[in-house]
Design a protein around this motif. Sequence first.
Motif, mmCIF file in Angstrom:
data_model
loop_
_atom_site.group_PDB
_atom_site.id
_atom_site.type_symbol
_atom_site.label_atom_id
_atom_site.label_comp_id
_atom_site.label_asym_id
_atom_site.label_seq_id
_atom_site.Cartn_x
_atom_site.Cartn_y
_atom_site.Cartn_z
ATOM 1 N N ARG A 80 0.854 -1.190 0.000
ATOM 2 C CA ARG A 80 0.000 0.000 0.000
ATOM 3 C C ARG A 80 0.887 1.236 0.000
ATOM 4 O O ARG A 80 1.785 1.382 0.815
ATOM 5 C CB ARG A 80 -0.911 -0.002 1.230
ATOM 6 N N PHE A 81 0.645 2.112 -0.954
ATOM 7 C CA PHE A 81 1.401 3.355 -1.099
ATOM 8 C C PHE A 81 1.217 4.196 0.159
ATOM 9 O O PHE A 81 0.101 4.369 0.640
ATOM 10 C CB PHE A 81 0.861 4.107 -2.318
ATOM 11 N N GLY A 82 2.291 4.706 0.694
ATOM 12 C CA GLY A 82 2.231 5.505 1.914
ATOM 13 C C GLY A 82 1.777 6.931 1.668
ATOM 14 O O GLY A 82 2.174 7.554 0.684
ATOM 15 N N LEU A 83 0.944 7.450 2.567
ATOM 16 C CA LEU A 83 0.476 8.830 2.431
ATOM 17 C C LEU A 83 1.623 9.828 2.552
ATOM 18 O O LEU A 83 1.577 10.912 1.981
ATOM 19 C CB LEU A 83 -0.594 9.131 3.489
ATOM 20 N N GLY A 84 2.671 9.462 3.283
ATOM 21 C CA GLY A 84 3.817 10.352 3.444
ATOM 22 C C GLY A 84 4.607 10.562 2.162
ATOM 23 O O GLY A 84 5.396 11.503 2.069
ATOM 24 N N ALA A 85 4.394 9.719 1.170
ATOM 25 C CA ALA A 85 5.099 9.863 -0.110
ATOM 26 C C ALA A 85 4.374 10.811 -1.060
ATOM 27 O O ALA A 85 4.869 11.109 -2.143
ATOM 28 C CB ALA A 85 5.271 8.499 -0.771
ATOM 29 N N VAL A 89 2.506 16.524 1.884
ATOM 30 C CA VAL A 89 1.904 15.874 3.048
ATOM 31 C C VAL A 89 2.981 15.550 4.069
ATOM 32 O O VAL A 89 4.009 14.977 3.732
ATOM 33 C CB VAL A 89 1.158 14.583 2.635
ATOM 34 N N GLY A 90 2.730 15.914 5.318
ATOM 35 C CA GLY A 90 3.698 15.661 6.378
ATOM 36 C C GLY A 90 3.208 14.642 7.386
ATOM 37 O O GLY A 90 2.060 14.188 7.347
ATOM 38 N N ALA A 91 4.088 14.310 8.310
ATOM 39 C CA ALA A 91 3.795 13.287 9.317
ATOM 40 C C ALA A 91 2.632 13.696 10.226
ATOM 41 O O ALA A 91 1.805 12.853 10.588
ATOM 42 C CB ALA A 91 5.044 13.009 10.150
ATOM 43 N N ASN A 92 2.538 14.960 10.610
ATOM 44 C CA ASN A 92 1.449 15.409 11.493
ATOM 45 C C ASN A 92 0.091 15.228 10.832
ATOM 46 O O ASN A 92 -0.877 14.836 11.478
ATOM 47 C CB ASN A 92 1.635 16.863 11.909
ATOM 48 N N ALA A 93 0.019 15.503 9.534
ATOM 49 C CA ALA A 93 -1.241 15.350 8.803
ATOM 50 C C ALA A 93 -1.662 13.886 8.775
ATOM 51 O O ALA A 93 -2.824 13.555 9.057
ATOM 52 C CB ALA A 93 -1.092 15.886 7.380
ATOM 53 N N VAL A 94 -0.724 13.009 8.465
ATOM 54 C CA VAL A 94 -1.047 11.583 8.391
ATOM 55 C C VAL A 94 -1.414 11.051 9.777
ATOM 56 O O VAL A 94 -2.346 10.258 9.916
ATOM 57 C CB VAL A 94 0.115 10.777 7.767
ATOM 58 N N GLU A 95 -0.726 11.510 10.789
ATOM 59 C CA GLU A 95 -1.044 11.098 12.164
ATOM 60 C C GLU A 95 -2.473 11.488 12.523
ATOM 61 O O GLU A 95 -3.211 10.701 13.121
ATOM 62 C CB GLU A 95 -0.052 11.753 13.129
ATOM 63 N N ASN A 123 -4.246 20.787 5.833
ATOM 64 C CA ASN A 123 -4.751 21.993 5.202
ATOM 65 C C ASN A 123 -5.287 21.714 3.796
ATOM 66 O O ASN A 123 -5.238 20.591 3.307
ATOM 67 C CB ASN A 123 -3.687 23.097 5.193
ATOM 68 N N ARG A 124 -5.800 22.738 3.164
ATOM 69 C CA ARG A 124 -6.425 22.603 1.845
ATOM 70 C C ARG A 124 -5.454 22.066 0.812
ATOM 71 O O ARG A 124 -5.805 21.206 -0.007
ATOM 72 C CB ARG A 124 -6.980 23.951 1.397
ATOM 73 N N ARG A 125 -4.232 22.555 0.818
ATOM 74 C CA ARG A 125 -3.239 22.107 -0.166
ATOM 75 C C ARG A 125 -2.974 20.603 -0.031
ATOM 76 O O ARG A 125 -2.826 19.894 -1.022
ATOM 77 C CB ARG A 125 -1.947 22.901 -0.002
ATOM 78 N N MET A 126 -2.934 20.108 1.195
ATOM 79 C CA MET A 126 -2.744 18.671 1.426
ATOM 80 C C MET A 126 -3.928 17.877 0.900
ATOM 81 O O MET A 126 -3.751 16.826 0.274
ATOM 82 C CB MET A 126 -2.546 18.391 2.910
ATOM 83 N N PHE A 130 -4.032 14.936 -1.843
ATOM 84 C CA PHE A 130 -4.660 13.622 -1.651
ATOM 85 C C PHE A 130 -5.609 13.302 -2.800
ATOM 86 O O PHE A 130 -5.614 12.195 -3.328
ATOM 87 C CB PHE A 130 -5.448 13.557 -0.336
ATOM 88 N N ILE A 131 -6.409 14.287 -3.186
ATOM 89 C CA ILE A 131 -7.369 14.070 -4.271
ATOM 90 C C ILE A 131 -6.628 13.765 -5.569
ATOM 91 O O ILE A 131 -6.944 12.799 -6.268
ATOM 92 C CB ILE A 131 -8.307 15.293 -4.432
ATOM 93 N N ARG A 132 -5.622 14.585 -5.901
ATOM 94 C CA ARG A 132 -4.851 14.374 -7.137
ATOM 95 C C ARG A 132 -4.148 13.015 -7.164
ATOM 96 O O ARG A 132 -4.036 12.392 -8.212
ATOM 97 C CB ARG A 132 -3.808 15.476 -7.308
#
Length: 161
Positions: A80-85, A89-95, A123-126, A130-132
């Motif tokens: 599974r592709f990691g969200l951090g990649a 997107v940073g670690a705080n967002a994924v947490e 935030n919105r940019r993140m 994610f959508i893209r």
Amino acid sequence: MLFRSYLAYVTAYLKAHYPTDFLSALLTSETGNTAKVVKYISECRDMGIRVLPPDVNSSDFTFTPADDPKAEGKSNSGIRFGLGAIKNVGANAVESIVKARTEGGPFKSLFDFCERVDLSAVNRRMIESFIRAGAMDSLEGTRAQNMAVIRSEEHTSELQS
């Protein structure tokens, strides 16, 4: 020289006997290097290991071994592709996402996602990233619809970058 030989042996052993775990760790270690990630994803395909897309409902920060629903009876036959990649997107967002998912179950819609995650960490940019990247394809609506919702004026004030 003996240490290098031993390291090569152990690396080859892990790759041969635990390929999904090995390649998950390798992909995670190279997350910031797009060229190497592309190379290792190609290697996964050559070995018959599917790289599953990122998903806010099942991905963690890192690349992780995952059951592939299209694999015929094999367990851990995918990564599974990691969200951090995902870019921006940073670690705080994924947490924050993992915490909200653990506490409330899978996200159902973009609205549900925005209601449950900590918007000071995401935030919105993140969310646009994610959508893209397709990480929100398991939610209601298409990518275009979700992008339009994020960019609409009534939601922009809540999700300032």
